[in-house]
Design a protein around this motif. Sequence first.
Motif, short mmCIF file in Angstrom:
data_model
loop_
_atom_site.label_atom_id
_atom_site.label_comp_id
_atom_site.label_asym_id
_atom_site.label_seq_id
_atom_site.Cartn_x
_atom_site.Cartn_y
_atom_site.Cartn_z
N LEU A 82 0.97 -1.08 -0.02
CA LEU A 82 -0.43 0.22 -0.22
C LEU A 82 1.04 1.50 -0.06
O LEU A 82 0.79 2.06 -0.79
CB LEU A 82 -1.11 0.14 0.90
CG LEU A 82 -2.01 1.18 1.52
CD1 LEU A 82 -2.48 1.89 0.08
CD2 LEU A 82 -2.44 1.53 2.62
N HIS A 173 -3.23 1.31 6.23
CA HIS A 173 -3.74 -0.48 5.91
C HIS A 173 -4.86 -1.00 6.65
O HIS A 173 -4.99 -2.08 6.24
CB HIS A 173 -2.15 -0.97 6.15
CG HIS A 173 -1.41 -0.86 6.86
ND1 HIS A 173 -0.59 0.09 8.16
CD2 HIS A 173 -0.69 -2.07 7.50
CE1 HIS A 173 -0.07 0.00 8.20
NE2 HIS A 173 -0.25 -1.00 8.82
N LEU A 180 -11.74 -3.88 3.46
CA LEU A 180 -11.88 -5.62 2.50
C LEU A 180 -12.37 -6.84 3.26
O LEU A 180 -13.46 -7.77 2.87
CB LEU A 180 -10.96 -5.67 1.93
CG LEU A 180 -9.78 -4.74 0.99
CD1 LEU A 180 -8.39 -4.96 0.79
CD2 LEU A 180 -10.52 -5.31 0.09
N CYS A 204 -10.82 -9.83 -2.50
CA CYS A 204 -10.71 -8.98 -0.92
C CYS A 204 -9.73 -9.89 0.04
O CYS A 204 -9.23 -9.14 0.36
CB CYS A 204 -12.28 -9.36 -0.33
SG CYS A 204 -13.21 -8.53 -1.34
N LEU A 207 -6.34 -9.03 -0.72
CA LEU A 207 -5.84 -7.68 -0.67
C LEU A 207 -5.68 -8.10 0.68
O LEU A 207 -4.77 -7.34 1.14
CB LEU A 207 -7.09 -6.94 -1.23
CG LEU A 207 -7.19 -6.59 -2.83
CD1 LEU A 207 -7.58 -5.33 -3.31
CD2 LEU A 207 -5.22 -6.15 -3.14
N CYS A 208 -6.21 -8.11 1.32
CA CYS A 208 -6.53 -8.15 3.17
C CYS A 208 -4.80 -8.49 3.80
O CYS A 208 -5.12 -8.46 4.44
CB CYS A 208 -7.87 -9.26 3.88
SG CYS A 208 -8.16 -9.07 5.39
#
Length: 525
Positions: A82, A173, A180, A204, A207-208
């Motif tokens: 991120l 973050h 998410l 999701c 990304l999590c």
Amino acid sequence: MKRNADLMVFTVLVLTSFTAVFLPFHTALRHTPAGATYSFAGGYLPDYFQYLGWIKDGLMGHFFLSSRYTDTVSPAVFMQPLFSLTGLTGRLIGVTSAPLLYLYLRLFSLAVFLSSVLLLIRKTFRRVSHRIMALVCFAAATAVWHFGPRGISDPIPWVSSFSVIGKIDLPPHHLLALALMTPAVLIASGNSPTRRRTGILIFCTILCGMLNPTALMMLLAIYAVLGVAGLRPGAPASGRKWLWLLPVFLTGAGVLLYDYLVFRTVPPWSVMYERMKAFNPPVGIADYIAALGPALLLGAIGAVSLRGKNAIHTALVSWAFLPLALFPVRGLIGINESRLFQSYQYIPLAVLATSGILTLSSLFKRFIAARLTEACIIGFLVVYAAVPFISSVPSLSAVPDPSWFPYYIPSSLAAAFRYLDTHTPAGSVVLAGEYVSAMIPAYSHNRTLIARDDISEDYYTRRDLVFAFLNGQMNTSEAEAFLNGYHVSYVLYGIDAPPPPPHTAEPYLHPVFEAGGISLMQVKR
């Protein structure tokens, strides 16, 4: 009640949240001393400047990350993308200030997080009045506080996320990982799996895990509970569709395994992981229960009343209460209290607490009107949360000490950072005081020796050596051996380090920049 009344309440929640989180920055910015630059610093300063350093890496064109808080060059890996992506985006759009990019990231993350809370509430409750109750339960969620010598005290004072404001004043973050989790839980709880939904769920989940491995652990635990619940005897026929969660779970487990391998084998992440496990301030289960506050009791009532009602409630009960069940065995799963507390149970507890309030109003409706019961409980929660909130208001408008340079960077120090960033080789090591060292990777392309004790295994040994050198406690041969042994190319005196001691007259140090009491010396070899 008006159809969109919940959106009006949500708007008030958003405005209040943004004011509470960002008013201190606005206040501090307005009081920036002449000739200084406001850094927008907040929270735990080593973490703040670490985030800026990773954004700076992105501004330098790097996607994979390591740490520039040590002279040792470790392999850059795919971790915390991120921040590097934020820097790369700033590089693309022409915004080159890491503090400003981080501020924009925080604004975006908080907006997305609050929107995800609204999404969860609107998908769980059909009635507008129930949605409003849930929003109030989330906003008013706080720990069981008491009055101490310094005012309002919480059961776990070193964790801010159990307070009224602290639960939304999180790193970006963390906020985005939680945002998410909401669609992931909603999709995983559905009974009509499709290829599109499976793809979104996997997206999701991945990304999590990239944002916060602890949130991914919680998400995988929820998947496991939903899978078992769907396969139990007597489950509805649609429950057999829980088998579609298996590839999602395995994908998330793969991401978690990658995170674990990096944390175990690649420095400095491996050092961070070991220091994290060793950080265990005394916290008992009673403290943990008290930290979850009145929402836990109401949530427990709601969980019992909704037992087996549908999959979304099963998921929310898992999210709310599994961390409590894991607390006694947290060491066996490789995390400490601070990571377990990142489950942020106030989110599911707000929904379950609303169901608990509705259950209580139904139980007592023979003696008191249901609406009155609901109003009394909600009123109590609001008043109970208002006390610590009001007590924190003075701190929201407090002005930082104008001489505190991590907040207000003197023009001379800012000029030194610019010189380092434009006139020195990228990655060259700069020796400075501890706080200035924390700032150097955020404002320049250089490395430092000290600032974070979770980067180097011998941190305190090297810090003692740094202080001994800066304070002139080494003779010429010792100083040269130290500088060469740690690959130091520049020494920055001033600010939080003393002026140059007499031994800097030796030929191995050459002044290259001086301004406002700051002396930057180059090590000549």
